[in-house]
Design an enzyme around this catalytic site. Structure first.
Site, PDB file in Angstrom:
ATOM      1  N   HIS A 100      93.528  72.419   7.278  1.00  0.00           N
ATOM      2  CA  HIS A 100      92.785  71.276   7.825  1.00  0.00           C
ATOM      3  C   HIS A 100      93.459  70.791   9.095  1.00  0.00           C
ATOM      4  O   HIS A 100      94.683  70.719   9.188  1.00  0.00           O
ATOM      5  CB  HIS A 100      92.678  70.130   6.814  1.00  0.00           C
ATOM      6  N   HIS A 102      93.855  67.596  11.625  1.00  0.00           N
ATOM      7  CA  HIS A 102      93.703  66.139  11.686  1.00  0.00           C
ATOM      8  C   HIS A 102      93.264  65.732  13.090  1.00  0.00           C
ATOM      9  O   HIS A 102      93.867  66.165  14.075  1.00  0.00           O
ATOM     10  CB  HIS A 102      95.040  65.434  11.420  1.00  0.00           C
TER      11      HIS A 102
END
Ligand code: AMP
Ligand code: ZN
Length: 144
Positions: A100, A102
């Site tokens: 992921h 950010h």
């Protein structure tokens, strides 16, 4: 899809998430514990733990989405910049083992500072050590 992965479950709608964007390859939603207003996570739809695990197509799609969404998120919350970051591996602070990125909107005077603030001190390497490190990395890349 990994059964026990919280992000896979958000993609599948099995647990709630504040989805802001979705296409064939990537998914973006608000971080549940935002570091700032608008803190968004951008993930590949396929489950892979590390950036290096991603097939090239997913890798391209994630970075393309990060680049495209960063200014959009920034504008949406009227921010002044964005910290774009990834914790890649447990030692780097990765808590959720699904790649992921950010997007953390930044605001003038928010005092969080640059990403360099993660470290309290720098590595303090001599010129010789830096030469050696550069050689080691070049050799590793050559053999990769
Ligand atoms: P990292 O330390 O890079 O693995 O960051 C994981 C991020 O996922 C943290 O910022 C968490 O706040 C966020 N997070 C964990 N669970 C959820 C969830 N169910 N929905 C949204 N964000 C989450
Ligand atoms: Zn997953």
């Amino acid at each position: 899809m990994s059964e026990d992965c919280v992000f896979c479950q958000i993609i599948d709608g099995d647990i709630p998430g504040r989805t802001v964007y979705e296409d064939d390859d990537v998914f973006a939603f608000l971080d549940a514990n935002p570091l700032s207003r608008g803190h968004t996570l951008v993930i590949p739809k396929s489950h892979h733990e590390r950036v290096s695990d991603l097939p090239a197509g997913d890798r391209a799609a994630v970075f393309e989405a990060l680049g495209r969404l960063a200014p959009v998120v920034e504008a949406a919350v009227d921010a002044d910049g964005v910290t774009v970051g990834m914790n890649d591996g447990e030692a780097a602070g990765q808590e959720v083992p699904h790649v992921h990125g950010h997007l953390v909107p930044r605001f003038d005077g928010d005092s969080a500072g640059p990403i360099h603030n993660i470290f309290r001190s720098t590595a303090d390497l001599s010129d010789e050590e830096l030469d050696e490190v550069a050689e080691d990395i070049k050799t590793a890349i050559g053999g990769a």
